[in-house]
Design a protein around this motif. Structure first.
Motif, mmCIF file in Angstrom:
data_model
loop_
_atom_site.group_PDB
_atom_site.id
_atom_site.type_symbol
_atom_site.label_atom_id
_atom_site.label_comp_id
_atom_site.label_asym_id
_atom_site.label_seq_id
_atom_site.Cartn_x
_atom_site.Cartn_y
_atom_site.Cartn_z
ATOM 1 N N ILE A 74 64.221 30.718 40.706
ATOM 2 C CA ILE A 74 65.275 31.704 40.941
ATOM 3 C C ILE A 74 64.669 33.086 41.189
ATOM 4 O O ILE A 74 65.057 33.786 42.129
ATOM 5 C CB ILE A 74 66.254 31.740 39.746
ATOM 6 C CG1 ILE A 74 67.066 30.438 39.701
ATOM 7 C CG2 ILE A 74 67.169 32.950 39.820
ATOM 8 C CD1 ILE A 74 67.860 30.253 38.429
ATOM 9 N N LEU A 75 63.701 33.465 40.361
ATOM 10 C CA LEU A 75 63.057 34.768 40.542
ATOM 11 C C LEU A 75 62.302 34.837 41.864
ATOM 12 O O LEU A 75 62.335 35.863 42.560
ATOM 13 C CB LEU A 75 62.119 35.060 39.372
ATOM 14 C CG LEU A 75 62.810 35.310 38.033
ATOM 15 C CD1 LEU A 75 61.773 35.426 36.921
ATOM 16 C CD2 LEU A 75 63.661 36.567 38.099
ATOM 17 N N PHE A 76 61.618 33.742 42.218
ATOM 18 C CA PHE A 76 60.876 33.710 43.480
ATOM 19 C C PHE A 76 61.826 33.898 44.666
ATOM 20 O O PHE A 76 61.584 34.737 45.535
ATOM 21 C CB PHE A 76 60.112 32.383 43.616
ATOM 22 C CG PHE A 76 59.462 32.213 44.963
ATOM 23 C CD1 PHE A 76 58.293 32.890 45.262
ATOM 24 C CD2 PHE A 76 60.037 31.402 45.929
ATOM 25 C CE1 PHE A 76 57.689 32.752 46.504
ATOM 26 C CE2 PHE A 76 59.451 31.262 47.172
ATOM 27 C CZ PHE A 76 58.269 31.933 47.470
ATOM 28 N N TRP A 77 62.920 33.119 44.706
ATOM 29 C CA TRP A 77 63.838 33.211 45.836
ATOM 30 C C TRP A 77 64.598 34.532 45.845
ATOM 31 O O TRP A 77 64.930 35.049 46.910
ATOM 32 C CB TRP A 77 64.785 32.017 45.868
ATOM 33 C CG TRP A 77 64.041 30.777 46.261
ATOM 34 C CD1 TRP A 77 63.775 29.698 45.487
ATOM 35 C CD2 TRP A 77 63.398 30.532 47.518
ATOM 36 N NE1 TRP A 77 63.020 28.792 46.169
ATOM 37 C CE2 TRP A 77 62.768 29.269 47.439
ATOM 38 C CE3 TRP A 77 63.290 31.236 48.707
ATOM 39 C CZ2 TRP A 77 62.055 28.713 48.485
ATOM 40 C CZ3 TRP A 77 62.571 30.682 49.753
ATOM 41 C CH2 TRP A 77 61.963 29.432 49.642
ATOM 42 N N ALA A 78 64.829 35.119 44.678
ATOM 43 C CA ALA A 78 65.448 36.445 44.631
ATOM 44 C C ALA A 78 64.505 37.478 45.241
ATOM 45 O O ALA A 78 64.931 38.368 45.985
ATOM 46 C CB ALA A 78 65.802 36.815 43.194
ATOM 47 N N ALA A 79 63.197 37.351 44.948
ATOM 48 C CA ALA A 79 62.209 38.277 45.517
ATOM 49 C C ALA A 79 62.105 38.100 47.030
ATOM 50 O O ALA A 79 61.993 39.081 47.776
ATOM 51 C CB ALA A 79 60.848 38.062 44.858
ATOM 52 N N VAL A 80 62.150 36.855 47.497
ATOM 53 C CA VAL A 80 62.094 36.584 48.943
ATOM 54 C C VAL A 80 63.299 37.212 49.633
ATOM 55 O O VAL A 80 63.157 37.879 50.670
ATOM 56 C CB VAL A 80 62.030 35.056 49.207
ATOM 57 C CG1 VAL A 80 62.271 34.737 50.673
ATOM 58 C CG2 VAL A 80 60.691 34.491 48.754
ATOM 59 N N GLU A 81 64.493 37.023 49.069
ATOM 60 C CA GLU A 81 65.700 37.613 49.664
ATOM 61 C C GLU A 81 65.637 39.134 49.646
ATOM 62 O O GLU A 81 66.045 39.794 50.593
ATOM 63 C CB GLU A 81 66.954 37.113 48.929
ATOM 64 C CG GLU A 81 67.271 35.662 49.190
ATOM 65 C CD GLU A 81 67.541 35.374 50.652
ATOM 66 O OE1 GLU A 81 68.283 36.147 51.304
ATOM 67 O OE2 GLU A 81 66.995 34.369 51.158
ATOM 68 N N ASP A 82 65.101 39.696 48.579
ATOM 69 C CA ASP A 82 64.956 41.144 48.473
ATOM 70 C C ASP A 82 64.013 41.663 49.555
ATOM 71 O O ASP A 82 64.277 42.700 50.169
ATOM 72 C CB ASP A 82 64.444 41.512 47.070
ATOM 73 C CG ASP A 82 64.517 43.001 46.823
ATOM 74 O OD1 ASP A 82 65.543 43.615 47.206
ATOM 75 O OD2 ASP A 82 63.555 43.554 46.251
#
Length: 140
Positions: free
Chosen positions: A113-121
């Motif tokens: 979740i944190l990884f994909w949140a960072a990618v989207e950011d």
């Protein structure tokens, strides 16, 4: 499968802090024998002296939720079913979202979740950077 996972809706009616109190004190996510459960509760009560009272309040509220749920189920069984006539309008449905606390942290899922949140950011930042107005050239 643990009992609270089998039918989670009554627990989801509780506030998250109440769910956590129940999980912390009664260890609902663990399969413990009676003796082990008593030892666990004794140890956790030493660490958090107010937890038994919090869990007791949450359990009282949980019993109220279960009683209300049981009464609603009984009422639903007693209703007479009717066949709607052609062209009859359906009643509007109300969607309610409830949170269900999971006492065991899934570290792998949290990392995803944190990884994909960072990618989207990063995507949003890059898009904002591309659409920004370029600075004007200075004459010098």
């Amino acid at each position: 499968m643990i009992a609270w996972e089998f039918r989670p809706l009554p627990i989801a009616e509780l506030e998250l802090y109440e769910q956590h109190s129940l999980h912390d004190f009664f260890a609902m996510s663990r399969e413990l024998f009676d003796d082990d459960a008593l030892i666990y509760r004794r140890e956790v009560s030493k660490r958090w002296p107010s937890l038994p009272q919090k869990a007791g309040r949450a359990y009282t509220r949980f019993e109220q939720v279960v009683a209300r749920d049981t009464a609603n189920r009984e009422r639903e069984r007693e209703k007479v079913t009717t066949i709607p006539m052609r062209g009859a309008t359906r009643p509007k449905k109300v969607v309610t979202v409830k949170a269900l606390a999971n006492p065991e942290l899934d570290a792998r899922r949290m990392a995803q979740i944190l990884f994909w949140a960072a990618v989207e950011d990063q995507k949003i930042s890059a898009a904002a950077h591309l659409t920004a107005v370029p600075p004007t050239k200075r004459r010098g």
